[in-house]
Design an enzyme around this catalytic site. Structure first.
Site, PDB file in Angstrom:
ATOM      1  N   ASN A 205       7.341 160.159  36.252  1.00  0.00           N
ATOM      2  CA  ASN A 205       6.534 161.358  35.985  1.00  0.00           C
ATOM      3  C   ASN A 205       6.705 162.308  37.177  1.00  0.00           C
ATOM      4  OD1 ASN A 205       4.373 160.816  38.041  1.00  0.00           O
ATOM      5  ND2 ASN A 205       4.221 158.950  36.813  1.00  0.00           N
ATOM      6  N   LYS A 284      24.900 149.723  34.707  1.00  0.00           N
ATOM      7  CA  LYS A 284      24.734 151.025  34.062  1.00  0.00           C
ATOM      8  C   LYS A 284      25.201 150.943  32.606  1.00  0.00           C
ATOM      9  CE  LYS A 284      26.169 155.781  34.255  1.00  0.00           C
ATOM     10  NZ  LYS A 284      27.181 156.703  34.702  1.00  0.00           N
TER      11      LYS A 284
END
Ligand code: CTP
Length: 392
Positions: A205, A284
């Site tokens: 956030n 990844k």
């Protein structure tokens, strides 16, 4: 700090005092600038007058206003006299008790705390005469800030540079801080958490951590022993504050719980992620193999758990809401067994994440709501501490 007298003397660093005046004003102080005649050669009084919305005084023998003599009147209700920059000349005069201009006269007539920010060439600063004068002023109770090291206006490298205005503001605030948290062990959490999907992608956030860091600084200024448990931010922890860096909500949970027994207060300013990906990939994920949906698991609510084992500790939570602001926040206070909740309405301009200001309400257990105006987070931190100290 409601009323600040800012004394400006004749050094090249006087230009930085304009920014200092602005910072004091922005943090809610009425600032009265008093300049020596030499300072007025470096910066026009009009600069200060414009920033502080009141005349900057230079003249000693100007007209009297009302019944009072100007230097006495200026000092009425002053919280602090800050002299920045303070030249070797003014420091010498203060140490010897001369009163040959409005500022030195003001110093002699003052009974408020005095903060001195020496600024001069390195050889002058190191001269025994200046050192003795500074020592004398310190013994007399003045707060003297060490100058910064760096390139000086005269081209020489060394100690003597006026520190940055924000640091002077903080030094002044710390000098005046009441010490009402002395001896308290306090945990502050700050910043966002990151919940990784893979090594390069995460859920998070926009929290900058500024509210938590400001609280940690304010607590430290007021004498607390502070542990700052912080998610990833770009901020530097205040000197003297123990900092524990964490990334995930789970790491924050462990770090807080480990230290909870020994502390007497917790300020839970972190914006903890409620969810985490059920699975974090070790490598990844390549575009071609990406799934279009991610399954989430709920993180533990750290504050709720603290509320369950709170004992006599004071718990202060934070809530960022976009609707039914006060009701939602009061609900969190009850549910998490908090003493105070600081709530901001994310719809208000200047409030919330990633800005230097905030506009909040403080709600206590009785349901009393204190609405505060928009202010800098550093100033807000002290307001929150003023309210929380009443619970101790
Ligand atoms: N908090 C916490 N642990 C979590 C989530 C939140 O300790 N897993 C703390 C925050 O640090 C903050 C307070 O709880 O002090 C409120 O956070 P907020 O996200 O507003 O509340 P939630 O309880 O998560 O409620 P919701 O997201 O449903 O509004």
């Amino acid at each position: 700090m409601e009323k600040v007298i800012l004394g400006v003397t004749g050094g090249i660093a006087a230009y930085k005092s304009a920014e200092l005046a602005r910072i004091f004003v922005r943090n809610g102080a009425a600032v009265q600038v008093v300049m020596t005649p030499a300072a007025a050669e470096f910066v026009a009084p009009l600069t200060f007058q414009t920033l502080t919305e009141r005349p900057a005084f230079v003249e000693m023998y100007a007209e009297r206003s009302g019944d009072k003599i100007r230097h006495i009147e200026l000092l009425d209700n002053a919280d602090v006299l800050v002299i920045a920059p303070a030249t070797a000349n003014t420091i010498g005069k203060m140490a010897c008790g001369f009163a040959d201009n409005l500022l030195t006269t003001l110093y002699l007539a003052s009974d408020c705390p005095v903060v001195i920010i020496p600024s001069m060439n390195v050889n002058m600063y190191n001269h025994p005469a200046v050192r003795e004068n500074i020592d004398k002023l310190i013994r007399r109770g003045c707060f003297v800030m060490d100058p910064d090291q760096g390139e000086l206006a005269c081209g020489v490298y060394g100690s003597g540079r006026m520190p940055e205005p924000l640091d002077i503001y903080r030094f002044t605030r710390a000098a005046l801080a009441p010490g009402d948290y002395r001896g308290r062990k306090v945990i502050v959490t700050a910043g966002p958490t990151r919940e990784h999907l893979d090594p390069v992608r995460y859920l998070s956030n926009p929290s900058s951590g500024l509210m938590g860091y400001s609280l940690a600084r304010a607590l430290q200024e007021r004498g607390a022993e502070v542990t700052l448990i912080s998610g990833p931010t770009h901020l530097t922890a205040p000197a003297g504050v123990e900092t524990v860096a964490v990334t995930t909500a789970e790491e924050m949970y462990e770090a807080v719980l480990e230290r909870f027994d020994g502390c007497s207060m917790v300020f839970k300013a972190a914006a903890v992620s409620d969810f985490r990906p059920l699975e974090t990939k070790e490598h990844k994920v390549k575009k071609g193999e990406a799934a279009y949906s991610v399954e989430l698991a709920l993180n533990r609510d750290i504050l709720y758990e603290l509320g369950q084992k709170k004992g006599s500790r004071i718990l202060v939570g934070f809530a960022a809401e976009t609707e039914d602001v006060e009701q939602n926040a009061a609900g969190k206070l009850q549910r998490k067994n908090l003493d105070l909740v600081i709530v901001n309405n994310l719809n208000e301009p200047g409030a919330g994440f990633a800005v230097s200001t905030n506009m909040v309400s403080i709600i206590d257990r009785s349901g009393e709501v204190e609405k505060l105006p928009l202010m800098d987070k550093e100033q807000l931190a002290h307001h929150i501490l003023d309210r929380a100290v009443r619970l101790l």
